[in-house]
Enzyme design. Structure first.
Site, PDB file in Angstrom:
ATOM      1  N   THR A 128      23.144   0.656 -38.687  1.00 47.19           N
ATOM      2  CA  THR A 128      22.417   1.234 -37.562  1.00 47.19           C
ATOM      3  C   THR A 128      23.066   2.521 -37.074  1.00 47.19           C
ATOM      4  OG1 THR A 128      21.910   0.904 -35.220  1.00 47.19           O
ATOM      5  CG2 THR A 128      23.781  -0.310 -36.059  1.00 47.19           C
ATOM      6  N   TYR A 152      26.550  -4.386 -30.283  1.00 50.38           N
ATOM      7  CA  TYR A 152      25.642  -4.335 -31.436  1.00 50.38           C
ATOM      8  C   TYR A 152      26.175  -3.354 -32.479  1.00 50.38           C
ATOM      9  CZ  TYR A 152      21.596  -2.973 -34.215  1.00 50.38           C
ATOM     10  OH  TYR A 152      20.766  -2.660 -35.258  1.00 50.38           O
TER      11      TYR A 152
END
Ligand code: UDP
Length: 346
Positions: A128, A152
């Site tokens: 990501t 995250y």
């Protein structure tokens, strides 16, 4: 890589896909099927749907259950693994970090160990743009410092590191990590799309607000150091992202490895701009309200995607925010009509 080259490389290859019932995974499974791959989706259905898997075999299983995972990989004998299964919400990761380190880091370790035991040496990993945190330069390229500002991003960064260390130690292991920017839109033929029980992503929230499923759309923060004060993101159509996966897995099969690629278009839109496009596409002037910042959000994330374009010959086909929102809107309307027909039948 041309479409024909891709088919020549991928035809008949066996690909084990964790998280293949989820939003991005299901689009990639479909695209793999169209090139003639044999696919096994391994998914615990915590957020995905069995009916979203439109190609190949399906095994309901959890990466935390090592024996079950090992049996699934042994039974399928894959040429390569694509690892999507993960938790993906920035805000939730700030509130519940352990869930993220468990799902995104520890479970990846389980998967790598199981692959090792079964002699499977190729992994394509879903990473990501959140690994960059607040990048010093925009657009950000792959050589930028990794400095995630939420659990995250940190949980994915750790898995990238695991992959790099393993590839250095073991010449039989090769990997590619794709760093996704903001993935949105739906299959252009509207067969599948995003379908979360509690959607948090901007475009989905905006469209569901237009449909009256939420009373208003909140804009999280209008005091960021951007032109209109709202966060800027690089929105990429899920079908273009699926094509990037096909090119990347073909690259792995041809001998590439130890590579990371940004997946974005190279231009960003602010939250306000996205809201305007959502209003234009739907023709609905849905209610919008300013709200405080959401924890863990960087101000601006835009990809420099030269590397994937030149290394893998990736050429986006849907580089248009209107097209992204339009396909997502078609999908949202289909979800409503499907729910209505289930309701009528029930
Ligand atoms: N956002 C917002 N309202 C919402 C959902 C998201 O203002 O209801 C903002 C969010 O704060 C971020 C941008 O939209 O600045 C993109 O967020 P999203 O959750 O779609 O993706 P992320 O960038 O977190 O992966």
């Amino acid at each position: 890589m041309t479409e024909q080259n891709l088919k020549d490389i991928l035809w008949g290859k066996r690909i084990f896909v964790t998280g293949g019932a989820g939003y991005i995974g299901s689009h990639v499974v479909l695209a793999l099927g169209e090139t003639g791959c044999e696919v096994m989706t391994f998914d615990n259905l915590s957020t995905g749907h069995r009916h979203a898997v439109l190609h190949g075999d399906f095994c309901r299983g959890d990466l935390a259950e090592r024996e079950q995972l090992l049996a699934a990989i042994k039974g399928f004998r894959p040429d390569a693994v694509i690892h999507f299964a993960a938790a993906i919400e920035v805000g939730e990761s700030v509130a519940n970090p352990l869930k993220y380190y468990r799902n995104n880091t520890a479970n990846a370790l389980n998967l790598l160990e199981a692959m090792g035991e079964c002699g499977v040496g190729l992994m394509l990993f879903s990473s990501t743009a959140a690994v960059y945190g607040n990048p010093e330069r925009i657009p950000v390229d792959e050589s930028a410092q990794l400095a995630p500002i939420n659990p995250y991003g940190a949980s994915k960064m750790m898995t990238e590191r695991l992959l790099a260390d393993l590839a250095s130690a073991d010449s039989a292991f090769r990997y590619t990590a794709l760093r996704y920017f903001n993935v949105a839109g739906a299959d252009p033929m509207v067969r599948i799309g995003q379908d979360y029980a509690n959607p948090t992503h901007l475009i989905t929230r905006a469209l569901k607000t237009a449909l009256g499923q939420f009373p208003k759309l909140e804009i999280f923060g209008s005091d960021y150091p951007t032109a209109d004060g709202t966060c800027i993101r690089d929105y990429i159509h899920v079908a273009d992202l699926a094509a990037a996966h096909l090119a990347a897995v073909a690259g792995l099969l041809l001998g590439r490895g130890a590579e990371v690629f940004n997946c974005g278009y190279g231009h960003g839109f602010s939250v306000r701009e996205v809201v305007e496009v959502a209003k234009q596409v739907t023709g609905i002037d849905f209610p919008v309200e300013m709200a405080p910042r959401r924890a863990g959000d960087p101000a601006e994330l835009v990809a420099d995607s030269q590397r994937i374009r030149s290394a893998l010959g990736w050429q986006p086909q849907y580089d248009s925010l209107t097209e992204i929102v339009r396909t997502a809107w078609e999908w949202e309307k289909k979800l409503v009509s499907r729910a209505d027909s289930v309701h009528e039948q029930g």
